[in-house]
Structure formats: C-alpha cells, structure tokens
Design a protein around this motif. Structure first.
Motif, PDB file in Angstrom:
ATOM      1  N   ARG A   1       0.865  -1.233   0.010  1.00  0.00           N
ATOM      2  CA  ARG A   1      -0.008   0.077   0.154  1.00  0.00           C
ATOM      3  C   ARG A   1       0.906   1.103  -0.044  1.00  0.00           C
ATOM      4  N   VAL A   2       1.379   1.682  -1.206  1.00  0.00           N
ATOM      5  CA  VAL A   2       2.330   2.723  -1.258  1.00  0.00           C
ATOM      6  C   VAL A   2       1.815   3.914  -1.599  1.00  0.00           C
ATOM      7  N   PRO A   3       1.833   4.915  -0.742  1.00  0.00           N
ATOM      8  CA  PRO A   3       1.108   6.245  -0.897  1.00  0.00           C
ATOM      9  C   PRO A   3       1.082   6.728  -2.362  1.00  0.00           C
ATOM     10  N   ARG A   4       2.371   6.740  -2.871  1.00  0.00           N
ATOM     11  CA  ARG A   4       2.539   7.451  -4.267  1.00  0.00           C
ATOM     12  C   ARG A   4       3.092   6.422  -5.167  1.00  0.00           C
ATOM     13  N   CYS A   5       2.145   5.574  -5.478  1.00  0.00           N
ATOM     14  CA  CYS A   5       2.494   4.535  -6.716  1.00  0.00           C
ATOM     15  C   CYS A   5       3.073   5.098  -7.806  1.00  0.00           C
ATOM     16  N   GLY A   6       2.414   6.499  -8.130  1.00  0.00           N
ATOM     17  CA  GLY A   6       2.721   6.843  -9.570  1.00  0.00           C
ATOM     18  C   GLY A   6       4.419   7.301  -9.621  1.00  0.00           C
ATOM     19  N   ILE A   7       4.919   7.203  -8.292  1.00  0.00           N
ATOM     20  CA  ILE A   7       6.476   7.767  -8.562  1.00  0.00           C
ATOM     21  C   ILE A   7       7.339   6.463  -8.541  1.00  0.00           C
ATOM     22  N   LEU A   8       8.219   6.307  -9.429  1.00  0.00           N
ATOM     23  CA  LEU A   8       8.961   5.031  -9.433  1.00  0.00           C
ATOM     24  C   LEU A   8      10.317   5.342  -8.544  1.00  0.00           C
ATOM     25  N   THR A   9      10.629   4.011  -7.950  1.00  0.00           N
ATOM     26  CA  THR A   9      11.747   4.324  -6.910  1.00  0.00           C
ATOM     27  C   THR A   9      12.204   3.126  -7.011  1.00  0.00           C
ATOM     28  N   ALA A  10      13.410   2.863  -6.124  1.00  0.00           N
ATOM     29  CA  ALA A  10      14.116   1.527  -6.053  1.00  0.00           C
ATOM     30  C   ALA A  10      13.288   0.362  -5.454  1.00  0.00           C
ATOM     31  N   GLY A  11      12.103   0.806  -4.690  1.00  0.00           N
ATOM     32  CA  GLY A  11      11.307  -0.294  -4.156  1.00  0.00           C
ATOM     33  C   GLY A  11      11.400  -0.344  -2.738  1.00  0.00           C
ATOM     34  N   TYR A  12      12.104   0.576  -2.177  1.00  0.00           N
ATOM     35  CA  TYR A  12      12.289   0.202  -0.477  1.00  0.00           C
ATOM     36  C   TYR A  12      11.025   0.567   0.187  1.00  0.00           C
ATOM     37  N   GLU A  13       9.955   0.815  -0.296  1.00  0.00           N
ATOM     38  CA  GLU A  13       8.737   1.370   0.408  1.00  0.00           C
ATOM     39  C   GLU A  13       8.044   0.107   0.031  1.00  0.00           C
ATOM     40  N   PHE A  14       8.429  -1.058  -0.581  1.00  0.00           N
ATOM     41  CA  PHE A  14       7.296  -1.963  -0.703  1.00  0.00           C
ATOM     42  C   PHE A  14       7.955  -3.352   0.059  1.00  0.00           C
ATOM     43  N   ASN A  15       6.932  -3.944   0.710  1.00  0.00           N
ATOM     44  CA  ASN A  15       7.325  -4.908   1.826  1.00  0.00           C
ATOM     45  C   ASN A  15       7.083  -6.406   1.072  1.00  0.00           C
ATOM     46  N   TYR A  16       6.207  -6.573  -0.030  1.00  0.00           N
ATOM     47  CA  TYR A  16       6.090  -7.964  -0.426  1.00  0.00           C
ATOM     48  C   TYR A  16       6.566  -8.134  -1.866  1.00  0.00           C
ATOM     49  N   TRP A  17       7.476  -9.256  -1.908  1.00  0.00           N
ATOM     50  CA  TRP A  17       8.341  -9.371  -3.009  1.00  0.00           C
ATOM     51  C   TRP A  17       8.495 -10.808  -3.410  1.00  0.00           C
ATOM     52  N   GLY A  18       8.466 -11.017  -4.545  1.00  0.00           N
ATOM     53  CA  GLY A  18       8.912 -12.341  -5.133  1.00  0.00           C
ATOM     54  C   GLY A  18      10.236 -12.381  -5.306  1.00  0.00           C
ATOM     55  N   THR A  19      10.557 -14.053  -5.566  1.00  0.00           N
ATOM     56  CA  THR A  19      11.985 -14.156  -5.664  1.00  0.00           C
ATOM     57  C   THR A  19      12.840 -14.025  -6.810  1.00  0.00           C
ATOM     58  N   GLY A  20      12.172 -13.383  -7.774  1.00  0.00           N
ATOM     59  CA  GLY A  20      12.915 -12.937  -9.364  1.00  0.00           C
ATOM     60  C   GLY A  20      12.982 -13.850 -10.095  1.00  0.00           C
ATOM     61  N   THR A  21      12.832 -13.429 -11.217  1.00  0.00           N
ATOM     62  CA  THR A  21      13.069 -14.274 -12.583  1.00  0.00           C
ATOM     63  C   THR A  21      14.303 -13.563 -13.462  1.00  0.00           C
ATOM     64  N   GLN A  22      14.958 -14.445 -14.077  1.00  0.00           N
ATOM     65  CA  GLN A  22      16.294 -13.754 -14.911  1.00  0.00           C
ATOM     66  C   GLN A  22      15.731 -13.737 -16.331  1.00  0.00           C
ATOM     67  N   VAL A  23      15.934 -12.456 -16.870  1.00  0.00           N
ATOM     68  CA  VAL A  23      15.829 -12.040 -18.179  1.00  0.00           C
ATOM     69  C   VAL A  23      17.364 -11.781 -18.937  1.00  0.00           C
ATOM     70  N   THR A  24      17.609 -12.540 -19.922  1.00  0.00           N
ATOM     71  CA  THR A  24      18.725 -12.333 -20.753  1.00  0.00           C
ATOM     72  C   THR A  24      18.575 -11.869 -22.023  1.00  0.00           C
ATOM     73  N   VAL A  25      19.085 -10.863 -22.547  1.00  0.00           N
ATOM     74  CA  VAL A  25      18.957 -10.648 -23.832  1.00  0.00           C
ATOM     75  C   VAL A  25      20.212 -10.554 -24.474  1.00  0.00           C
ATOM     76  N   SER A  26      20.363 -11.032 -25.499  1.00  0.00           N
ATOM     77  CA  SER A  26      21.774 -11.411 -26.253  1.00  0.00           C
ATOM     78  C   SER A  26      21.744 -10.475 -27.644  1.00  0.00           C
ATOM     79  N   SER A  27      22.887 -10.112 -27.990  1.00  0.00           N
ATOM     80  CA  SER A  27      22.874  -8.987 -28.931  1.00  0.00           C
ATOM     81  C   SER A  27      23.362  -9.720 -30.391  1.00  0.00           C
TER      82      SER A  27
END
Length: 125
Positions: free
Chosen positions: A99-125
C-alpha cells in the motif's frame, strides 16, 4: 505470509519479446500498488513500472513504449509485456506490492514489503 511468484523469464535475442507474470493473492492484485523492478549485474535495483489499484500505470524512461504493465484481477496476476528487448534489459526482474502512498512515483522499491524471488531475463545481441 504473502507470496508473490514470478514466471516467464528466459533468454531472448535483441528485438525479441517476453511476458513476465506474477501470481499474487486476490486482495493484493485488487487493492495494492504493484510494480516490476530489476537488478542488473553490478547495478542497483531500479523501478521498471508500477500500476495502482485503479490501473493507472507509470514507466521508467528506458522502457517507455517497449514495456507494458497490466493486471488481471480474475486471474490474480500481474504482468509485464516486454517488447523490443535490448541487451541492457538483462537483469533479474522482481514483482512487488504494498500500500504505497505514491504509486505513481517510481523508486528503487524500498517502500514495498512484499516481493517475489525474481526471474532472470537475458537479452543477447
């Protein structure tokens, strides 16, 4: 305990597309600010896109016009459609919610308490 589970990462060539999904409890998808974040090797975590409870979206400049964040309340899911991928999009991508009060402002996410474990994205040239 709130669980967010990402899927859909992988390896793709430059110019390709991937769609990330994040499964979350229904009440979170319905009522929380949700976002996608990424951490590239050797770089700090950065916000990619947010979507608020009303469906209003915000994007980081590097992905504007290429990425689309969306959610499906009926499927309890958050999505990130990534098109025209570039090598610099290579990173671990995370979904987050709170429940972020300013959802319209992008940050590094330190105000978020609920996180997934992540998924890798790899883009090759």
């Amino acid at each position: 305990e709130v669980q967010l589970v990402e899927s859909g990462g992988g390896s793709v060539q430059s110019g390709g597309s991937l769609r990330l999904s994040c499964a979350a409890p229904a009440y979170i998808v319905r009522g929380y600010c949700m976002g996608w974040f990424r951490r590239a090797p050797g770089k700090p975590r950065e916000g990619v896109a947010n979507i608020n409870s009303d469906g209003i979206t915000t994007y980081a400049d590097p992905v504007k016009g290429r990425f689309t964040i969306s959610k499906d309340i009926d499927k309890n899911s958050l999505y990130l459609q990534m098109d025209s991928l570039k090598p610099e999009d290579t990173a671990v991508y995370y979904c987050a919610a709170d429940r972020v009060p300013r959802c319209g402002i992008l940050t590094a996410g330190y105000e978020f308490n609920y996180w997934g474990t992540g998924t890798q994205v790899t883009v090759s040239s």
